[in-house]
Design a protein around this motif. Structure first.
Motif, PDB file in Angstrom:
ATOM      1  N   ALA A 121       3.668   5.753  -5.595  1.00 47.39           N
ATOM      2  CA  ALA A 121       3.563   5.743  -7.055  1.00 47.39           C
ATOM      3  C   ALA A 121       2.404   6.589  -7.553  1.00 47.39           C
ATOM      4  O   ALA A 121       2.388   7.019  -8.694  1.00 47.39           O
ATOM      5  N   GLY A 122       1.413   6.808  -6.704  1.00 40.93           N
ATOM      6  CA  GLY A 122       0.234   7.523  -7.165  1.00 40.93           C
ATOM      7  C   GLY A 122      -0.872   6.585  -7.619  1.00 40.93           C
ATOM      8  O   GLY A 122      -1.863   7.021  -8.189  1.00 40.93           O
ATOM      9  N   LEU A 123      -0.704   5.303  -7.346  1.00 38.49           N
ATOM     10  CA  LEU A 123      -1.736   4.350  -7.731  1.00 38.49           C
ATOM     11  C   LEU A 123      -2.837   4.263  -6.680  1.00 38.49           C
ATOM     12  O   LEU A 123      -3.910   3.733  -6.930  1.00 38.49           O
ATOM     13  N   THR A 164       0.833  -1.196   0.000  1.00 41.69           N
ATOM     14  CA  THR A 164       0.000   0.000   0.000  1.00 41.69           C
ATOM     15  C   THR A 164       0.871   1.251   0.000  1.00 41.69           C
ATOM     16  O   THR A 164       0.621   2.197  -0.750  1.00 41.69           O
ATOM     17  N   LEU A 165       1.899   1.234   0.824  1.00 40.43           N
ATOM     18  CA  LEU A 165       2.795   2.388   0.887  1.00 40.43           C
ATOM     19  C   LEU A 165       3.466   2.622  -0.466  1.00 40.43           C
ATOM     20  O   LEU A 165       3.546   3.753  -0.965  1.00 40.43           O
ATOM     21  N   LEU A 166       3.911   1.546  -1.069  1.00 42.02           N
ATOM     22  CA  LEU A 166       4.557   1.656  -2.378  1.00 42.02           C
ATOM     23  C   LEU A 166       3.612   2.270  -3.405  1.00 42.02           C
ATOM     24  O   LEU A 166       3.974   3.155  -4.177  1.00 42.02           O
ATOM     25  N   LYS A 181     -19.297   4.473  -5.768  1.00 40.81           N
ATOM     26  CA  LYS A 181     -18.245   3.847  -6.560  1.00 40.81           C
ATOM     27  C   LYS A 181     -16.928   3.885  -5.806  1.00 40.81           C
ATOM     28  O   LYS A 181     -16.565   4.877  -5.220  1.00 40.81           O
ATOM     29  N   SER A 182     -16.194   2.778  -5.811  1.00 36.07           N
ATOM     30  CA  SER A 182     -14.884   2.751  -5.174  1.00 36.07           C
ATOM     31  C   SER A 182     -13.909   3.591  -5.982  1.00 36.07           C
ATOM     32  O   SER A 182     -13.939   3.560  -7.201  1.00 36.07           O
ATOM     33  N   PRO A 183     -13.030   4.312  -5.299  1.00 32.12           N
ATOM     34  CA  PRO A 183     -12.091   5.147  -6.050  1.00 32.12           C
ATOM     35  C   PRO A 183     -11.155   4.297  -6.892  1.00 32.12           C
ATOM     36  O   PRO A 183     -10.772   3.203  -6.505  1.00 32.12           O
ATOM     37  N   SER A 184     -10.797   4.833  -8.034  1.00 38.34           N
ATOM     38  CA  SER A 184      -9.925   4.097  -8.942  1.00 38.34           C
ATOM     39  C   SER A 184      -9.143   5.109  -9.748  1.00 38.34           C
ATOM     40  O   SER A 184      -9.604   6.222  -9.979  1.00 38.34           O
TER      41      SER A 184
END
Lengths: 358, 299, 279
Positions: free
Chosen positions: A49-51, A43-45, C7-10
């Motif tokens: 990354a901005g994902l 999660t931190l990674l 909606k779940s964030p994506s």
């Protein structure tokens, strides 16, 4: 490029993946995020990354070289991300996969085809897959796909390289080879890199520094040496390598574990508290007779001699399992067998008391 | 509701099984199955061509080149040419939203997409008559503006769109769900914009299923009878599609001509089956690749 | 307090445009027109509705449509299962061709099927003339309707059962055999139960399809009043007489029956998925 995350938290539904995590990554270092599944490292990674985006908070921020990038989306951050299952574009050849990041740039920033071609070939040479440029991902082995994924991430000349369990899905031998290769690559390319792993051997072998995570928090940050030999908490000691655990308490200023009484350098406040003794298997010695050092009596249960060391499983007089590692030559001199009564003494250990550690 | 025409290609290696059952049983079952298929499937197909050519090739060509027949062919192609692209766009949009995102009520949306399958074609035509017919909701409004929907081409197109609506979406949704979002995420991190993402990553990954859905959609669009029959008005040379034209010829006892036009539709069906076969093989490949990549990830 | 999220964030783009377009399209093409049926029915009195829906010819058509559809689905279940079994397990020349052929009733336009079947089973047709000496008439009788509905429902059962049979683990049959089961016992106690949900689903789908069938039936049935009129035909005749209310009333009954069936199919499939996930 130096990275800093400040006070990052992330919840998914009811699950706290990260709890107020802060970390500084130095420019050019190779950092391992190590921890059990669910500890929050991936999660931190992904937040870096901005994902994923962190839970909003007044002080929470992700900084690249001092600049707040928390609101920048993944495409703008110039990070290279290598996914756990590679995420190669199945409808494109190896060449096209690597070239992708260069080809989708806006026209004003895009290099010409010849230049793109040159860069891709350069990267293919770096990963030693020049002959496979025209192949499709389905035609490659796992290790080859991993290298392509890496090359693809490097093509955009990222400011930081992020790898999510890069070698998790590969055979042991391939993993070994790739680990060494990653380390070499990092030495050549010098991009700040973070990688996530649950394999402590990998973290210790490859990284400049190791971040140990547990249940959404950072337990310790340090060099492999520091983390292994000077663990800051029980969790870290237990997680890194095999360890023997004994339960006891602090009485009259000493740490008492059954028949074992040890010196204890704690404050008087720890008097009467329960304590735990952590000993590495190779910090224990076996002897046939009492040799004057604080020891436990134990019965040999099982001897495992197939391996670089001899592993002896014993049951202590207090009924606790003990695991001892010793060299073949030393074991040879002992001449013990299953069922024998022996003495086990300590060379070095860590004692942790409730809320305290020494 | 599982779509029956997806991937009928489940012919696994029978060698071990054939050793299990005694030969007599095997052959009698096989012959029974083949006899059933011959009776119910092969014969009707054969009779179409046999009757079409009964009066000779000259009559066959004349029937097909007759002006009303040509008009029917044109109208059929027009209806398909409008309905299929519309449903393609819908299918892609719906599949994108459903397969790549999590949101409330997703299952409701999926069930609603299946709706036209549960509706009799005649009812499909009826609902548009109720809306746009002379006595329908919008009838008077349309009449004042001199717009014809029912008993004219627009009505036919609408009815065709309705009945062929689910085909593309139902092919794409399971495939895109199985493919996941990792490749799109990777593309985003590498800096791709939204359209680049869709064009270069998502579309190529579903191209065979997209084609397959389009083929099914086209075949159904051209062959639809019940719904179109209700909205068309059966005006020769103007609002007759090929299936309707076949009906008219047949009711006039002009059998050779009816079967001649029918044979064109039967040929279309055969071509559809052939293309379907090829695409199924290709899609099977894609699914094997997905499975192989997934396995490599878990090795 | 957590606000309920839709909606779940994506990080993937384009959700709202895609969602809005699809819901709009769905609403305009499917939902709004379908609602016309319910709204139209709401404008008629219950008495009138009931008199239409329970008139003798309409009742006769229900009997025919439902009865023939049910029987046809039953026949298709038996023979469709047989075809699927043979296709999956036994080798024979031309199997790929036969496998492709199974989809023909699905791909062939219904009108073409209709006239082909009529031609085959009319008294002077290829098959009709073989049956005539026995006094068996197919065309223009309920039997003809049954034949047409068997034709169009065939692929549903085969394609529903085939993948399940193909995926079935052969090893369990070996295990049963090693424990002493005869071939029939292995089939009835081990293999068939695995396939039963798929068979049920196929049956339901064939039934649903046959219920609303029009094109392939209207030719071979001859549309004899009170005898071989299917319900969709009655809807069409009412429409041709501009009796919109009557047509809608009959259609509503059919629609409700179809939706109930669709629901049933979905439940069966949901249940089957649960079983396969726990295995």
């Amino acid at each position: 490029m130096a990275i800093e995350v400040r006070h990052i938290s992330k919840t998914f539904g009811g699950f706290n993946a990260l709890r107020d995590v802060s970390l500084e990554v130095r420019d050019g270092e190779l950092l391992a995020l190590l921890g059990p599944s669910g500890s929050g490292k991936t999660t931190l990674l992904r937040i870096i990354a901005g994902l994923e985006s962190p839970d909003p908070g007044p002080q929470s921020a992700v900084l690249f070289e001092g600049q707040d990038v928390t609101r920048q989306d993944a495409g703008q951050r110039r990070v290279g991300f290598v996914f756990q299952h590679y995420a190669l574009f199945r409808n494109m050849t190896v060449f096209e996969n690597i070239a992708f990041g260069l080809r989708v740039r806006p026209r004003s920033l895009r290099a010409g085809e010849p230049e793109i071609r040159r860069r891709v070939m350069e990267l293919l040479e770096l990963i030693h897959l020049q002959e496979l440029a025209a192949r499709y991902p389905s035609q490659l082995s796992g290790g080859q796909r991993q290298r392509v994924a890496l090359a693809r991430a490097l093509a955009i000349q990222p400011k930081v390289l992020l790898l999510d369990e890069p070698f998790g899905a590969l055979d042991a031998k391939v993993r070994q080879g790739l680990r060494r290769w990653l380390r070499k690559l990092h030495d050549e390319v010098h991009v700040t890199s973070l990688f996530v792993t649950h394999d402590q051997d990998e973290a210790l072998e490859v990284a400049d520094r190791v971040v140990v995570t547990n249940q959404g928090r950072i337990e310790q940050v340090g060099t492999p040496d520091e983390v292994f030999h000077h663990p800051a908490s029980e969790f870290v000691m237990d997680f890194m390598g095999h360890v023997n655990l004994f339960h006891g308490r602090i009485e009259s200023g000493k740490a008492v574990f059954g028949p074992l009484v040890l010196h204890h350098n704690g404050s008087s406040a720890s008097e009467g508290r329960s304590a735990r003794l952590f000993v590495r298997p190779y910090e224990l010695d076996i002897a046939r007779h009492h040799n004057g050092k604080p020891s436990l009596r134990a019965r040999v249960v099982r001897i495992q001699s197939a391996g670089p060391q001899v592993r002896v499983e014993l049951e202590s007089e207090t009924g606790e399992p003990v695991s001892v590692e010793t060299s073949h030559s030393q074991f040879g001199e002992l001449r013990i067998g299953s069922g024998d009564q022996v003495f086990v003494s300590l060379r070095d250990a860590r004692i942790f008391t409730e809320d305290y550690s020494i | 509701m599982a779509h029956p025409a997806i991937l009928g290609n489940q012919l696994s290696e029978p060698a071990r099984d054939s050793r299990r059952d005694p030969a007599a049983l095997r052959w009698s079952l096989t012959l029974a199955a083949l006899a059933f298929l011959a009776l119910f499937v092969a014969l009707p197909l054969l009779v179409v061509f046999s009757q079409a050519l009964q009066k000779g090739l000259a009559v066959y060509w004349a029937a097909i080149r007759e002006p009303d027949a040509l008009a029917a062919i044109r109208l059929t192609l027009l209806a398909a040419a409008i309905a299929v692209p519309l449903n393609l766009v819908f299918g892609l949009a719906a599949a994108w939203a459903i397969a790549k995102f999590q949101f409330r009520g997703k299952n409701v949306l999926i069930t609603l997409i299946d709706l036209p399958f549960a509706v009799s074609p005649v009812i499909a035509g009826l609902i548009f008559v109720l809306m746009f017919g002379a006595q329908g909701w919008l009838g008077p409004w349309l009449g004042r503006r001199d717009l014809q929907i029912i008993f004219a081409v627009p009505g036919i197109v609408l009815a065709t769109v309705f009945v062929t609506f689910p085909f593309v979406a139902r092919e794409l949704i399971p495939l895109m769900q199985a493919q996941g979002t990792e490749e799109e995420q990777a593309a985003l991190v590498l800096g791709a914009g939204a359209w680049q993402l869709f064009r270069r990553i998502t579309l190529p990954n579903v191209k065979w299923s997209l084609l397959y859905g389009a083929i099914l959609c086209t075949a159904r669009a051209m062959g639809e009878f019940g719904a179109v029959s209700v909205v068309s008005g059966h005006i020769r040379g103007q609002t007759n599609t090929m299936p309707l034209h076949v009906e008219i010829l047949y009711n006039e006892y002009n059998f050779a001509a009816a079967f001649a036009v029918a044979s064109l539709l039967a040929l279309l069906a055969l071509v559809t089956l052939a293309v379907k076969r090829i695409l199924e093989w290709r899609i099977g490949q894609d699914r094997r690749d997905i499975a192989a990549l997934a396995e490599a990830g878990e090795a | 307090m957590r606000t309920p999220i839709f909606k779940s964030p994506s990080i993937l783009p384009g959700f709202w445009p895609a969602f809005a377009f699809s819901t709009l399209y769905l609403g305009l093409i499917v939902l709004v027109p379908l609602s016309a049926i319910f709204l139209k029915t709401a404008t008629t009195t219950w008495a009138h509705f009931w008199s239409v829906v329970s008139s003798p010819s309409v009742l006769a058509s229900y009997r025919l449509s439902f009865g023939a559809a049910f029987l046809a689905a039953l026949v298709n279940s038996v023979f469709g299962f047989l075809v699927a079994w043979v296709l999956v397990r036994y080798p024979f020349p031309g199997k790929r061709f036969v496998d492709a052929l199974v989809d023909l009733p699905f791909a062939l336009p219904t009108a073409v099927a209709g006239i082909a079947l009529t031609s085959l089973y009319a008294e002077n047709g290829w098959i009709g003339r073989l049956l005539a000496p026995f006094g068996i008439r197919v065309a223009f009788t309920p039997l003809g309707v049954l034949v047409a509905l068997i034709f169009i429902g065939l692929p549903f059962v085969v394609r529903s059962v085939q993948p399940v049979l193909a995926d079935a683990d052969r090893e369990i049959e070996d295990a049963a055999a090693s424990l002493g089961a005869t071939r029939w016992q292995t089939f009835s106690r081990v293999v068939f139960p695995l396939v039963r949900p798929a068979l049920l689903a196929g049956f339901a789908m064939a039934f649903a399809r046959a219920l609303g069938e029009y094109g392939s039936v209207v030719f071979i049935s001859g549309n004899l009043p009170m005898r071989t009129e299917v319900t969709p035909l009655l809807i069409v005749t009412r429409l041709e007489q501009y009796d919109y209310t009557g047509a809608t009333a009959i259609a509503l009954v059919m629609l409700v029956a179809s939706f109930v069936l669709l629901l049933g199919i979905n439940i069966v499939q949901w249940r089957t998925r649960r079983f396969s996930e726990t295995s």
